[in-house]
Enzyme design. Structure first.
Site, short mmCIF file in Angstrom:
data_model
loop_
_atom_site.label_atom_id
_atom_site.label_comp_id
_atom_site.label_asym_id
_atom_site.label_seq_id
_atom_site.Cartn_x
_atom_site.Cartn_y
_atom_site.Cartn_z
CG ASP A 84 38.03 43.94 37.52
OD1 ASP A 84 37.62 42.80 37.26
OD2 ASP A 84 38.26 44.34 38.68
N GLY A 178 36.96 42.66 48.43
CA GLY A 178 37.30 43.34 49.68
C GLY A 178 37.68 42.32 50.76
N GLY A 209 40.58 38.00 45.36
CA GLY A 209 41.79 37.29 45.81
C GLY A 209 42.33 37.76 47.16
P1 13P Z 1 39.81 42.05 45.98
O1 13P Z 1 39.71 43.53 46.05
O2 13P Z 1 39.02 41.36 47.02
O3 13P Z 1 41.23 41.59 45.94
O4 13P Z 1 39.13 41.60 44.61
C1 13P Z 1 39.69 41.98 43.38
C2 13P Z 1 38.85 41.60 42.24
O5 13P Z 1 38.19 40.58 42.22
C3 13P Z 1 38.82 42.48 41.07
O6 13P Z 1 37.79 42.18 40.19
#
Ligand code: 13P
Length: 287
Positions: A84, A178, A209
């Site tokens: 990621d 976040g 998300g």
């Molecule tokens: P969140 O932590 O807001 O769910 O985002 C996750 C994300 O986009 C990982 O790359």
């Protein structure tokens, strides 16, 4: 089954649903996500940020753990192990370690440099049968040291990157890592529609998300989003369940301090969150 994310996302795009990427942090997280995917007969993507990779003792430890867990838990649904927000160097490390999918986040480079580095990685990933995610525009907020201002992507730049042959594309559309602030104006569906029109069949990725209202998630899927990333929400559920266990004094009762007991409510809470998201994204039964 450890696979690249290509086939699962092509099917998701055609079938108008999205596959969840759930970020992992340790053994409990990985086991919770894998078991839920198997129970829900859903394809799944395990996301590993560079910070989480370091925390788990390096990418090789992560890749070997995930492969062994898939075998020992007899996981039959398609699982992609995905870096990621990878840096250029991080991408090569994960390819070497045995990841099946890579995200190169070149969004902080000038577009020409993002194109050049992404092009190189498209070739490397194609040779090895890995899927590749690229990013244009930026995701707001901070995740494991990756900070973004949240600017919306330029649809023409998205097309330039998509035409290189990446598997999926993350385009900034006002999404934030976040929790969302009270005054968040919502996703820019105007940008999403314009990007979608430019990139055609390319599966789009929605980062951040956590906390996006259900109607916005559904609308985003309708406009071409096929992969949705969730990280913070599993952390919040894990923390709340662990707090409740300790505040109820359960760690003081009998052998309640045993880590297998202490971490069990948090583990179950991650499972419940992942299940809820898979239902919302429409990936249940799609494995
Ligand atoms: P969140 O932590 O807001 O769910 O985002 C996750 C994300 O986009 C990982 O790359």
């Amino acid at each position: 089954m450890l696979v690249s994310a290509k086939e699962m996302l092509t099917k998701a795009k055609e079938g108008h649903y999205a596959v969840g990427q759930f970020n992992i942090n340790n053994l409990e997280w990985t086991k919770a996500v894998l078991l839920t995917a198997e129970e829900q007969k859903s394809p799944v993507i395990l996301g590993v940020s560079e910070g989480a990779g370091k925390y788990m003792c390096g990418y090789k430890t992560v890749a070997d753990m995930v492969k062994a867990m898939i075998e020992e838990l007899k996981i039959t649904v398609p699982v992609a192990l995905h870096l990621d927000h990878g840096s250029y160097e991080g991408c090569y490390k994960c390819i070497e370690a045995g990841f099946s999918s890579i995200m190169f986040d070149g969004s902080h480079y000038p577009i020409a440099e993002n194109v050049e580095k992404t092009r190189e990685l498209v070739n490397v990933c194609a040779e090895k049968g890995l899927s590749l995610e690229a990013e244009v525009g930026s995701i707001g907020g901070e995740e494991d040291g990756v900070v973004g201002m949240g600017e919306c992507a330029d649809p023409n730049e998205c097309k330039m990157i998509a035409d290189l042959g990446v598997t999926m594309l993350a385009a900034g559309i006002g999404n934030i890592h976040g929790k969302y602030p009270e005054n968040w104006p919502g996703l820019s569906f105007e940008t999403l529609a314009a990007v979608s029109e430019k990139v055609g069949n390319m599966p789009l990725v929605l980062h951040g998300g956590t906390g996006i209202p259900e109607d916005m998630i559904k609308k985003a899927i309708n406009l071409g989003v096929s992969k949705i990333n969730v990280n913070t929400e599993c952390q919040l559920s894990f923390a709340a369940a662990t707090r409740a266990y300790i505040e109820a004094g359960k760690d003081q009762q009998g052998k309640g301090f045993d880590p297998r007991k202490l971490l069990a409510p948090g583990f179950e809470a991650i499972k419940a969150t992942v299940k809820e998201k898979m239902e919302l994204f429409g990936s249940v039964g799609k494995a």
